[in-house]
Design an enzyme around this catalytic site. Structure first.
Site, PDB file in Angstrom:
ATOM      1  N   PRO A   1       4.876  21.164 -49.652  1.00  0.00           N
ATOM      2  CG  PRO A   1       5.451  22.891 -51.093  1.00  0.00           C
ATOM      3  CD  PRO A   1       6.011  21.665 -50.444  1.00  0.00           C
ATOM      4  CD  GLU A   2       0.438  17.756 -47.110  1.00  0.00           C
ATOM      5  OE1 GLU A   2      -0.757  17.411 -47.023  1.00  0.00           O
ATOM      6  OE2 GLU A   2       1.273  17.520 -46.219  1.00  0.00           O
TER       7      GLU A   2
ATOM      8  CE  LYS B   1       1.133  16.001 -52.148  1.00  0.00           C
ATOM      9  NZ  LYS B   1       2.187  15.181 -51.517  1.00  0.00           N
TER      10      LYS B   1
END
Length: 336
Positions: free
Chosen positions: A2-3, A54
Site C-alpha cells: 500500500p502506498e 504512508k
C-alpha cells in the site's frame, strides 16, 4: 505494498464505515501479533481516521455522558487516544459482523450494537505495525498529496543532502522527502516525466522552482479555441507541468485517490480500473530491473548511467487474485 493513495482511501473507508457507530469495551489484539497492546477501554467511544503519506491515524474519542444512548458504568478512558498505523506489505481495514472476522485480524474494535460489528486491522504478512498514543513519525517528510507546498520546499531546500547523489528512482522511495511514494508510483511518475530511472536525482530536481506556478490553476480544457497563440501557450504549459517531477509526485497519486474504491487494491478480486490507469508498472512492453536495494523498477527506454552493474530483469510474476477480500467502496457498508 500500500502506498499513499491506498492509505488515504483506507482512512476514508474508516470514516465512512464508522460514521455514527459507537464502539465499546477494550481494543483487542490477536495472540500472535508482536505489536504493542492498546491500553484503551471505554464504555462508549467513536473512531475517526486521518492519513499522512504512508501512515494512518485512528483517533478514539470517548463520548460525553449526554451523548450516550445508555448510561451504565463510568468509562475507564476519559481522554482520546491516537493510534498510528503503518501498513507494511499487506495491511488494510475491514468492517464486518463479529461472526465474520477476517483471517489475520490483528487489532479489533467492537461496536456497541446487537449484533456487534468489528473494525479490524488485517495484515496477513504482519509487516504492518501500530503505535498507541502515537504521532506521525518525525523522520517522514510532508505528505506528497495534502501538504504539497511543504513537501516541495522540503525537497528543494535539501538538494545538497547526500541522499540526492543516488538515482532518482531510489530517492523517490526515501520517505524523508517523498512521504507516500512507493514502487508503482515511482514507475508511473518517471514514465510520465520521460526520465530514465537511473540518473542522479539532483540533476532532475535542481532546475525546479520552489514555487509551483501552476498549482492553483485549473486543468487545461481541450475544446477552447484553436488559434496559434492558444496552441503555443497550451503546449508550453503542458510541457512545463510534465517536466516538473515534484508536481507529478503530487498529481499522480491524486489520480489514484480519484479512482476511489476502484483504485489499486492488491487483495481485491477486481482491480481492472487500476490496471487500465497504469501506463508503466507491470504493463506489457515495459522493462524492469532491480535497483541497488533489490526493488523492481519498471521503466521505458534506457535505464540511465547509474544502472546497477550486472542488473537483470526479475522473472515476471502474475499477481494473485483473491476472492472475497477487502473493498474500500460503499457496497460493503450497504451489505451490513
Amino acid at each position: 505494498m500500500p502506498e499513499g493513495p491506498e492509505l488515504h482511501l483506507a482512512s476514508q473507508f474508516v470514516n465512512r464505515m464508522c460514521d455514527g457507530v459507537v464502539f465499546t469495551g477494550p481494543v483487542r489484539k490477536s495472540e500472535v501479533s508482536k505489536s504493542p497492546d492498546v491500553p484503551f477501554t471505554c464504555e462508549a467511544y467513536r473512531i475517526t481516521a486521518t492519513s499522512r503519506g504512508k501512515e494512518v491515524k485512528l483517533t478514539l474519542t470517548p463520548l460525553k455522558s449526554d451523548e450516550k444512548k445508555q448510561s451504565v458504568k463510568p468509562r475507564k478512558a476519559d481522554q482520546a487516544m491516537d493510534i498510528v498505523f503503518r501498513f507494511g506489505m499487506s495491511g488494510f481495514f475491514r468492517f464486518t459482523a463479529e461472526g465474520e472476522l477476517p483471517k489475520h485480524a490483528h487489532l479489533r474494535f467492537y461496536s456497541n450494537e446487537k449484533p456487534c460489528r468489528v473494525l479490524s486491522f488485517v495484515d496477513a504478512r504482519r509487516f504492518g505495525s501500530w503505535q498507541p498514543n502515537g504521532t506521525w513519525q518525525p523522520d517522514r517528510g510532508p505528505c506528497i498529496m495534502f501538504e504539497y507546498k511543504s513537501f516541495r520546499e522540503n525537497v528543494l531546500s535539501h538538494l545538497s543532502d547526500r541522499a540526492f547523489d543516488k538515482p532518482i528512482c531510489e530517492v523517490l522511495l526515501n520517505q524523508k522527502f517523498f512521504n507516500g511514494i512507493g514502487n508503482y508510483l515511482r514507475a508511473e511518475i518517471l514514465f510520465r516525466l520521460k526520465t530514465p530511472p537511473f540518473v542522479q536525482a539532483r540533476t532532475v530536481l535542481e532546475s525546479l522552482e520552489s514555487e509551483d506556478l501552476y498549482e492553483d490553476e485549473k486543468p487545461i480544457k481541450e475544446e477552447i479555441g484553436d488559434t496559434k497563440t492558444f496552441d503555443q501557450t497550451t503546449k508550453k504549459k503542458v510541457k512545463m507541468e510534465a517536466d516538473d517531477l515534484l508536481r507529478l509526485c503530487h498529481t499522480v497519486p491524486l489520480e489514484v485517490v480519484n479512482l476511489g474504491g476502484k483504485g489499486y487494491d492488491p487483495e481485491k478480486a477486481d482491480y481492472s480500473d487500476f490496471q487500465a490507469w497504469l501506463q508503466c508498472y507491470y504493463v506489457d512492453g515495459m522493462k524492469s530491473i532491480r535497483d541497488h536495494n533489490g526493488r523492481t523498477m519498471w521503466f521505458s527506454g534506457v535505464p540511465g548511467p547509474m544502472e546497477p552493474k550486472g542488473s537483470k530483469s526479475p522473472k515476471a510474476k502474475k499477481r494473485r487474485k483473491k476472492e472475497d477480500d477487502h473493498d474500500y467502496t460503499r457496497k460493503e457498508k450497504e451489505s451490513l
